[in-house]
Design an enzyme around this catalytic site. Structure first.
Site: not given
Length: 181
Positions: A49, A62, A72, A132, A143, A169-170
Site C-alpha cells: 500500500n 489502525h 507491516k 506499507y 478493521e 472516521k479516525d
C-alpha cells in the site's frame, strides 16, 4: 542491514545499507532471507500500500483483527513522518505501550510492525509518500482502531493538535480501553 528491536517485542527498526555515489543512491529495501536471519521472523508479504499526505495529516491508529491481522513493514519514501505503534497483545508485558520512530527519505529507516499492534503516523514534512508492505490482505469487516489522543497512551505527536488533519472516521475511534480487540 542494521536491525534493532524496540522495547516492544517483535517490533524492529530496520536500517538498510545505502550505497551512495555521484548518480544518487541504491539500497535493498527488503530481502526475505536477510530479514528472517536478522529478526527471527518469517513473513510473507502479500499486499503493498502507498499513501501521499500533506503536513499535519494523522492516519491512525489502525489495526486488523482475527484472521485478517496484519504485520507491516513501513517506510517514508519521500518526506518525513512520525510513526507510532501500540502493543495490543493483551498477554504482552508491554500491552498498551507505544513506540514512536521518525521515518524519512533521509534516514531511510523502516519499521516492522508485527500482528497485534495498532499503527499510525503523522506527516512532519510538507508532504510524505508512505509505503506499507502487509503480510495479509485488507478486510473491511476486520478493521479496528484506537483514537489518536487516548489519554492513557499519552502519545506525543510532535505537532500542535490545531494543525492535525484527521479523517472523520479516525476522529470516531474508541480509546484502547473501549476498543474491541
Amino acid at each position: 542491514m542494521i536491525v534493532t528491536e524496540t522495547k516492544l517485542k517483535g517490533c524492529f527498526i530496520i536500517e538498510p545499507k545505502v550505497f551512495n555515489d555521484s548518480r544518487g543512491y541504491f539500497l535493498e529495501s527488503f530481502n526475505q532471507n536477510t530479514f528472517e536471519k536478522k529478526t527471527g521472523v518469517s513473513v510473507n508479504f502479500v499486499q503493498d500500500n502507498e499513501s501521499l499526505s500533506t503536513k499535519g495529516v494523522l492516519r491512525g491508529l489502525h489495526y486488523q483483527k482475527g484472521d485478517f491481522a496484519q504485520a507491516k513493514l513501513v517506510r517514508a519514501v519521500k518526506g518525513m513522518v512520525l510513526d507510532i505503534v501500540v502493543d495490543l497483545r493483551t498477554d504482552s508485558p508491554t500491552y498498551g505501550e507505544h513506540v514512536s520512530v521518525e521515518l524519512s527519505e533521509e534516514n531511510k529507516k523502516q519499521l516492522f510492525v508485527p500482528r497485534g499492534f495498532a499503527h499510525g503516523f503523522i506527516v512532519l514534512s510538507e508532504t510524505a509518500l508512505f509505503s506499507y508492505k502487509c503480510d495479509n490482505f485488507y478486510n473491511k469487516a476486520s478493521e479496528g482502531g484506537i483514537i489518536y489522543n487516548d489519554k492513557n497512551l499519552n502519545i506525543d505527536w510532535k505537532l500542535n493538535a490545531d494543525d492535525f488533519i484527521i479523517s472523520e472516521k479516525d476522529l470516531q475511534l474508541p480509546t484502547l480501553q473501549m476498543a474491541k480487540l
